[in-house]
Design a protein around this motif. Structure first.
Motif, PDB file in Angstrom:
ATOM      1  N   ILE A   1     -37.719  17.062  28.768  1.00 49.62           N
ATOM      2  CA  ILE A   1     -38.314  17.025  27.757  1.00 49.62           C
ATOM      3  C   ILE A   1     -38.701  15.034  27.326  1.00 49.62           C
ATOM      4  O   ILE A   1     -39.505  14.666  26.991  1.00 49.62           O
ATOM      5  N   LEU A   2     -37.826  14.010  27.751  1.00 49.51           N
ATOM      6  CA  LEU A   2     -38.651  12.517  28.246  1.00 49.51           C
ATOM      7  C   LEU A   2     -39.550  12.100  28.085  1.00 49.51           C
ATOM      8  O   LEU A   2     -39.883  12.043  28.185  1.00 49.51           O
ATOM      9  N   LEU A   3     -40.535  12.395  29.267  1.00 56.67           N
ATOM     10  CA  LEU A   3     -41.729  12.168  29.991  1.00 56.67           C
ATOM     11  C   LEU A   3     -42.608  13.370  29.812  1.00 56.67           C
ATOM     12  O   LEU A   3     -43.816  13.275  30.177  1.00 56.67           O
ATOM     13  N   ASP A   4     -42.327  14.167  28.483  1.00 54.65           N
ATOM     14  CA  ASP A   4     -43.108  15.512  28.229  1.00 54.65           C
ATOM     15  C   ASP A   4     -43.440  14.824  26.548  1.00 54.65           C
ATOM     16  O   ASP A   4     -43.172  14.922  25.887  1.00 54.65           O
ATOM     17  N   GLY A   5     -44.777  14.596  27.077  1.00 60.17           N
ATOM     18  CA  GLY A   5     -45.832  14.132  25.596  1.00 60.17           C
ATOM     19  C   GLY A   5     -46.140  14.305  24.419  1.00 60.17           C
ATOM     20  O   GLY A   5     -45.739  14.276  23.642  1.00 60.17           O
ATOM     21  N   ALA A   6     -45.550  15.773  25.131  1.00 62.79           N
ATOM     22  CA  ALA A   6     -46.214  16.387  24.192  1.00 62.79           C
ATOM     23  C   ALA A   6     -44.342  17.574  24.146  1.00 62.79           C
ATOM     24  O   ALA A   6     -44.758  18.540  22.433  1.00 62.79           O
ATOM     25  N   ALA A   7     -43.302  17.120  23.735  1.00 63.30           N
ATOM     26  CA  ALA A   7     -42.074  17.970  23.102  1.00 63.30           C
ATOM     27  C   ALA A   7     -42.036  16.911  21.984  1.00 63.30           C
ATOM     28  O   ALA A   7     -42.510  16.307  21.323  1.00 63.30           O
ATOM     29  N   ASN A   8     -40.921  17.846  21.282  1.00 67.84           N
ATOM     30  CA  ASN A   8     -40.599  16.817  19.723  1.00 67.84           C
ATOM     31  C   ASN A   8     -40.636  15.588  20.097  1.00 67.84           C
ATOM     32  O   ASN A   8     -39.716  15.159  21.107  1.00 67.84           O
ATOM     33  N   ILE A   9     -40.666  14.180  19.222  1.00 71.55           N
ATOM     34  CA  ILE A   9     -40.456  13.254  19.141  1.00 71.55           C
ATOM     35  C   ILE A   9     -39.099  13.002  18.819  1.00 71.55           C
ATOM     36  O   ILE A   9     -38.747  12.143  19.490  1.00 71.55           O
ATOM     37  N   GLN A  10     -38.633  13.562  18.311  1.00 71.73           N
ATOM     38  CA  GLN A  10     -36.784  13.245  18.211  1.00 71.73           C
ATOM     39  C   GLN A  10     -36.329  14.355  19.285  1.00 71.73           C
ATOM     40  O   GLN A  10     -35.079  13.124  19.354  1.00 71.73           O
ATOM     41  N   ALA A  11     -36.578  14.724  19.054  1.00 73.82           N
ATOM     42  CA  ALA A  11     -35.665  15.412  21.074  1.00 73.82           C
ATOM     43  C   ALA A  11     -36.088  14.401  22.303  1.00 73.82           C
ATOM     44  O   ALA A  11     -34.859  14.386  22.914  1.00 73.82           O
ATOM     45  N   ARG A  12     -36.533  14.102  22.274  1.00 73.21           N
ATOM     46  CA  ARG A  12     -37.870  12.977  23.237  1.00 73.21           C
ATOM     47  C   ARG A  12     -36.092  11.570  23.336  1.00 73.21           C
ATOM     48  O   ARG A  12     -35.832  11.476  23.842  1.00 73.21           O
ATOM     49  N   GLN A  13     -36.005  11.246  22.044  1.00 78.19           N
ATOM     50  CA  GLN A  13     -35.334  10.059  21.238  1.00 78.19           C
ATOM     51  C   GLN A  13     -34.183  10.288  21.791  1.00 78.19           C
ATOM     52  O   GLN A  13     -33.041   9.450  22.269  1.00 78.19           O
ATOM     53  N   ALA A  14     -33.970  11.282  21.413  1.00 76.43           N
ATOM     54  CA  ALA A  14     -32.193  11.842  21.647  1.00 76.43           C
ATOM     55  C   ALA A  14     -32.174  12.124  23.691  1.00 76.43           C
ATOM     56  O   ALA A  14     -31.201  11.512  23.511  1.00 76.43           O
ATOM     57  N   CYS A  15     -32.900  12.357  24.283  1.00 74.29           N
ATOM     58  CA  CYS A  15     -32.517  12.626  25.161  1.00 74.29           C
ATOM     59  C   CYS A  15     -32.451  11.466  25.801  1.00 74.29           C
ATOM     60  O   CYS A  15     -31.881  11.176  26.639  1.00 74.29           O
ATOM     61  N   ALA A  16     -33.261  10.135  25.312  1.00 75.23           N
ATOM     62  CA  ALA A  16     -33.569   8.876  25.872  1.00 75.23           C
ATOM     63  C   ALA A  16     -31.949   8.471  26.042  1.00 75.23           C
ATOM     64  O   ALA A  16     -31.452   7.845  26.693  1.00 75.23           O
ATOM     65  N   THR A  17     -31.411   8.661  24.996  1.00 75.44           N
ATOM     66  CA  THR A  17     -30.369   8.358  24.800  1.00 75.44           C
ATOM     67  C   THR A  17     -29.235   8.681  25.705  1.00 75.44           C
ATOM     68  O   THR A  17     -28.505   8.300  26.182  1.00 75.44           O
ATOM     69  N   SER A  18     -28.988  10.017  25.692  1.00 72.32           N
ATOM     70  CA  SER A  18     -27.834  11.294  25.819  1.00 72.32           C
ATOM     71  C   SER A  18     -28.185  10.457  27.099  1.00 72.32           C
ATOM     72  O   SER A  18     -27.512  11.465  28.754  1.00 72.32           O
ATOM     73  N   LEU A  19     -29.580  11.133  28.136  1.00 73.25           N
ATOM     74  CA  LEU A  19     -29.260  10.533  29.204  1.00 73.25           C
ATOM     75  C   LEU A  19     -28.974   9.047  30.178  1.00 73.25           C
ATOM     76  O   LEU A  19     -28.607   9.215  31.195  1.00 73.25           O
ATOM     77  N   GLY A  20     -29.512   8.361  29.655  1.00 76.70           N
ATOM     78  CA  GLY A  20     -28.535   6.790  30.140  1.00 76.70           C
ATOM     79  C   GLY A  20     -27.146   6.756  30.325  1.00 76.70           C
ATOM     80  O   GLY A  20     -26.826   6.786  30.660  1.00 76.70           O
ATOM     81  N   LEU A  21     -26.238   7.229  28.828  1.00 76.56           N
ATOM     82  CA  LEU A  21     -25.102   7.331  28.999  1.00 76.56           C
ATOM     83  C   LEU A  21     -24.847   8.256  29.779  1.00 76.56           C
ATOM     84  O   LEU A  21     -23.107   8.154  30.651  1.00 76.56           O
ATOM     85  N   CYS A  22     -25.197  10.308  29.918  1.00 77.35           N
ATOM     86  CA  CYS A  22     -25.129  10.506  30.751  1.00 77.35           C
ATOM     87  C   CYS A  22     -25.060  10.276  32.780  1.00 77.35           C
ATOM     88  O   CYS A  22     -24.037  10.387  33.414  1.00 77.35           O
ATOM     89  N   THR A  23     -25.668   9.346  32.319  1.00 75.18           N
ATOM     90  CA  THR A  23     -25.738   8.968  34.692  1.00 75.18           C
ATOM     91  C   THR A  23     -24.935   8.014  34.394  1.00 75.18           C
ATOM     92  O   THR A  23     -24.793   8.342  35.235  1.00 75.18           O
TER      93      THR A  23
END
Length: 447
Positions: free
Chosen positions: A174-196
């Protein structure tokens, strides 16, 4: 002389009320038209004393049993609601699924639910996976946040690793998919960092995730010809979230990796301070302060463009641009005063967090970035997690949770008058300190 009363405690929804009999402790005295009170004899007094003590003891024991029963009932009700939420995450209605995700988020943010969640972690993970893949923007955002709270509840270990192993590929897609929903990409950017940060067990995988974040926020860098990229506000926010998550993972990197990252990004990051978005400017400034702090802890650190960087930071710390909103300028000036001190003087504005009877000091940019990341998901429940969550206490080196009974906690609270005196003294000291930095008006006579 004693009357029998009834104490009602609520049961499960739809169930009958539980009645517990007790004896109120009081003695009725006949006065008024019945004449004066007759004195007791010694024998009557002893009987009355025994009766009072017996009744008081019975009432206290029953009260304790009632409190315990009430706590058990509340716990059963909570678990029942959580089970309903979990079942509702697979409902056909998007609105129902969204409400279920929000309900689980609220519960995990304000309570410790490890025992309940541990047995159901894969069921919850499957629901999160389904919502991320098939849901729309708001539902995907809620699912991404729930994934972080799930990892925070489980802590760093095999259980959270299993959860993250399932969700990490979806986050990255989702994060790297340019066609995905932009709000979902923003949320995944934050969540992926903390989960990592919480659940990743291989440092090489941490570096790979950081490269994914770099591929995003580097698009906001100034181009080789000196021109700035033209990006819409939503894309800029995506890059800001990616930069903050990248900085979060930088706090757990090895010295050699920090050195390589500093050499690669520190010459380019200052150009982000010219960005039109205040959040991007602040994120860039805090990341620069973090890089300086980490780099100085290693070998002798040298930076060629020292003076231009300090001049730029100083201009942002004293920004009076009329075309910017007052709230943005106020927020920006506050942050960049601290960033300038970090770069010039190696100083950090210490902050003390109070929770229950304990205190925690935020005394570095590493600690601040970590605290801000957890607080973004836990919100108002941060103090409770600092007090009771073993994983978060371990991250901030607070030791095992302290058990303080209600009586001790009450005795340690200061009175309202003492609190008023303390606040008045703090206000006076703060006013004096601020007056030193304020321009004072000078009366100018007429010519």
């Amino acid at each position: 002389d004693f009357e029998r009363g009834t104490w009602l405690t609520p049961g499960r929804p739809g169930s009958e009320m539980n009645a517990i009999n007790f004896h109120p402790v009081y003695h009725m005295l006949d006065r008024g038209q019945h004449g004066a009170v007759q004195p007791f004899s010694d024998e009557d007094a002893s009987i009355e004393t025994l009766s009072r003590c017996s009744s008081f003891s019975d009432a206290m024991s029953v009260a304790e049993e009632g409190v315990e029963a009430g706590e058990e009932t509340a716990q059963e009700d909570l678990q029942y609601k959580l089970k309903v939420f979990i079942d509702s995450t697979v409902d056909k209605s998007a609105k129902t699924r969204q409400g279920a995700l929000d309900g689980l988020k609220a519960a995990m943010a304000t309570r410790i639910l490890y025992e309940f969640i541990s047995d159901r972690r894969m069921t919850i993970t499957d629901s999160i996976e389904r919502c991320l893949k098939k849901g729309k923007g708001p539902e995907q955002c809620a699912a991404a946040s729930l994934a972080c709270l799930l990892c925070i509840q489980l802590g760093s270990g095999v259980e959270s690793e299993e959860v993250f192993k399932t969700l990490k590929p979806i986050f990255k897609n989702i994060l790297l998919d340019g066609a995905a929903n932009i709000q979902a990409r923003q949320a995944c950017a934050t969540s992926l960092g903390l989960c990592t940060l919480v659940a990743e067990d291989d440092i090489l995988d941490v570096y790979a995730t950081m490269e994914s974040f770099e591929s995003l926020f580097m698009r906001s860098y100034v181009k080789e010809d000196g021109s700035r990229p033209s990006l819409n506000p939503q894309t800029t926010l995506l890059h800001t979230n990616a930069l903050l998550s990248w900085a979060l993972l930088l706090t757990i990197c090895t010295g050699s990796q920090v050195k390589a990252v500093t050499h690669k990004h520190l010459p380019k990051l200052p150009r982000l301070l010219e960005n039109d978005d205040v959040n991007m400017r602040i994120a860039a400034g805090e990341t620069i302060a973090l890089l300086f702090e980490l780099a100085r802890d290693m070998d002798p650190f040298e930076y060629d463009d020292w003076e231009p960087l300090c001049d730029k930071l100083n201009s942002l710390a004293t920004d009076c641009n009329k075309h910017r909103a007052k709230t943005d300028k106020r927020k920006q000036r506050s942050v960049f005063r601290d960033v300038l001190k970090a770069v010039e003087e190696r100083d950090f504005q210490t902050e003390t967090i109070r929770f229950s009877t304990e205190r925690m000091t935020i005394d570095s940019w590493v600690r601040k970035r970590t605290y801000d990341a957890f607080r973004e998901f836990v919100g108002s429940g941060m103090n409770y997690h600092l007090q009771a969550n073993e994983f978060i206490r371990d991250v901030f080196q607070l030791g095992p949770p302290m058990l303080v009974d209600a009586a001790t906690l009450k005795s340690m609270k200061i009175s309202r008058f003492e609190r008023h005196l303390y606040n008045a003294a703090a206000f006076k000291a703060r006013t004096k300190a601020r007056n030193k930095f304020r321009d004072k008006r000078v009366d100018v006579g007429e010519f």
